[in-house]
Enzyme design. Structure first.
Site, PDB file in Angstrom:
ATOM      1  N   GLY A 209       0.838  -1.210   0.000  1.00  0.00           N
ATOM      2  CA  GLY A 209       0.000   0.000   0.000  1.00  0.00           C
ATOM      3  C   GLY A 209       0.863   1.247   0.000  1.00  0.00           C
ATOM      4  O   GLY A 209       2.065   1.170  -0.268  1.00  0.00           O
ATOM      5  N   ASN A 210       0.256   2.375   0.279  1.00  0.00           N
ATOM      6  CA  ASN A 210       1.037   3.609   0.391  1.00  0.00           C
ATOM      7  C   ASN A 210       0.365   4.528   1.419  1.00  0.00           C
ATOM      8  O   ASN A 210      -0.689   4.207   1.951  1.00  0.00           O
ATOM      9  CB  ASN A 210       1.195   4.301  -0.970  1.00  0.00           C
TER      10      ASN A 210
END
Ligand code: CTP
Length: 400
Positions: A209-210
């Site tokens: 993810g980020n």
């Protein structure tokens, strides 16, 4: 008469600036508004219900029920009635309750039930206004899409001088008039927005993810909805709440789900803004079961995701406006310009991770707009709501 027919709920809290609210009510009514006053119990130490009800031509409510008749003053009905809510003056105490969802009096319960735009005009002594908690609470309200009419500088009731005075009633009315004027500019337009991160599954437990919070995309959606647009928000995983009735949300998890959802709505949209932080790579094969730890190293084969924005750039018609974001850490302008042309955008919004308080997770952002005619406009650090307003102001300038 710019406020003609507008139903405005004025929430008064217990601060000395409450003595100015009768004039404010007069000005609102002069501008054509219908006014309903709701106060906190302590506001009535500063201004009497008789003055307020005479000027607003309606009963004033400050309790959940009437002491004599027992009749319920429904916070839900009051909230549904309003086209707009204005909290003036807003004390540090009620601000804190609003920021944390407390509903211990009629006015704070009305706020929690509000679906309409909310404006607040804080007023307090300078040290209270400067306190980090107050700043954080005001930012929290802005992150909910509420509008803050900042306090001004001058003489305060304490005898001190500084920032903390409620904005003058004339200017508060101007604020609201401008808001309604601007509101209609996206009427009959459909706006498509992507926001948030994407999660790319490695196995049933883990993902890539980020740090995107989705706050910028939500501010864009909220602003577009308030300007009268029908908004389709394609939203990656996050904890934000969306309340505006003109915003339809499609929740997605991965880049490929976001690709499908965005493409489903693009043809019917006049404006598309891709604000999501989409993963560029995804695991080639998702493991069916949790991957167990083995040796000292572990490799994962990744494959590129489809670029959603670039794909929209290819199919975009001449009368559609396509806007992208560029998140850069070096050679910002050059990289953003490349993306602008490569993805066939009308303009690109550049935010740099090098700017303090801008980008991921913050409630503020500092952007530059680069358009296809070679113009570059740099903006100051602002709340994400104000940044969203700048972006739509630029969209409205484009001739389409
Ligand atoms: N974008 C997209 N689909 C992707 C990747 C990016 O729609 N698979 C969009 C983003 O929403 C943003 C713009 O493209 O509006 C630029 O994203 P950014 O991450 O800055 O750039 P990339 O094109 O991914 O290039 P790089 O990671 O090399 O900087």
């Amino acid at each position: 008469m710019s406020l003609k027919g507008k139903k405005i709920l004025v929430g008064i809290t217990g601060g000395i600036a409450a003595y100015k609210i009768p004039s404010l009510i007069r000005l609102l009514i002069k501008s054509g508004a219908e006014v309903q006053v709701v106060t906190t119990p302590s506001a009535l130490h500063f201004v009497t219900p008789l003055v307020l009800s005479t000027l607003s031509n309606k009963p004033v409510f400050s309790k959940f029920s009437d002491d004599d008749t027992g009749q319920w003053n429904s916070h839900v009905a009051l909230a549904n009635w309003a086209d707009l809510m204005l909290f003036a003056p807003l004390t540090a105490n009620t601000l804190a309750k609003m920021a944390h969802g407390q509903a211990d009096n009629l006015l704070t319960a009305v706020y929690l039930s509000a679906k309409c735009p909310v404006f607040v005009a804080p007023a307090m002594d300078l040290d209270m206004y400067a306190h980090p908690t107050t700043k954080q609470n005001l930012q929290a309200l802005q992150s909910f899409g509420n509008h803050v009419i900042p306090a001004t500088s001058g003489f305060l009731a304490s005898g001190l001088e500084g920032l903390g005075r409620m904005e003058e009633p004339e200017n508060i009315v101007k604020f609201l008039e401008e808001y309604f004027l601007k509101k209609k500019t996206l009427a009959n337009k459909r706006v498509l927005i992507s926001a948030g991160p994407t999660y790319e599954a490695i196995d049933p437990v883990r993902f890539i993810g980020n740090h995107s919070s989705g706050k910028m995309g939500l501010a864009l959606a909220q602003t577009a909805a308030e300007m009268g647009a029908e908004v389709q928000l394609v939203l990656g995983p996050n904890h934000l709440t969306i309340t505006h009735p003109n915003i339809k949300v499609t929740h997605v998890t991965s880049a490929s789900e976001m690709y499908d959802a965005v493409h489903q709505d693009f043809a019917n949209s006049q404006i598309a803004i891709m604000a999501a932080a989409v993963a560029d790579f995804t695991p080639k094969n998702m493991a069916k079961h949790k991957i167990k730890k083995g040796g000292q190293t572990f490799s994962l084969e990744l494959e590129a995701t489809k670029d959603i924005l670039a794909s929209l750039g290819k199919i975009k018609k001449d009368d559609q406006i396509l806007v992208g974001f560029a998140m850069e850490t070096q050679n910002e302008i050059e990289n953003a310009q490349k993306k602008l042309h490569k993805k066939n955008l009308d303009f690109i919004v550049l935010n740099s991770l090098n700017d303090k308080n801008a980008g991921f997770k913050h409630n503020t952002n500092k952007i530059s707009i680069l358009d296809k005619d070679g113009r570059i406009i740099h903006y100051e650090l602002k709340s994400k709501n104000e940044v969203a307003e700048d972006i739509f102001a630029h969209i409205l300038q484009l001739k389409k």
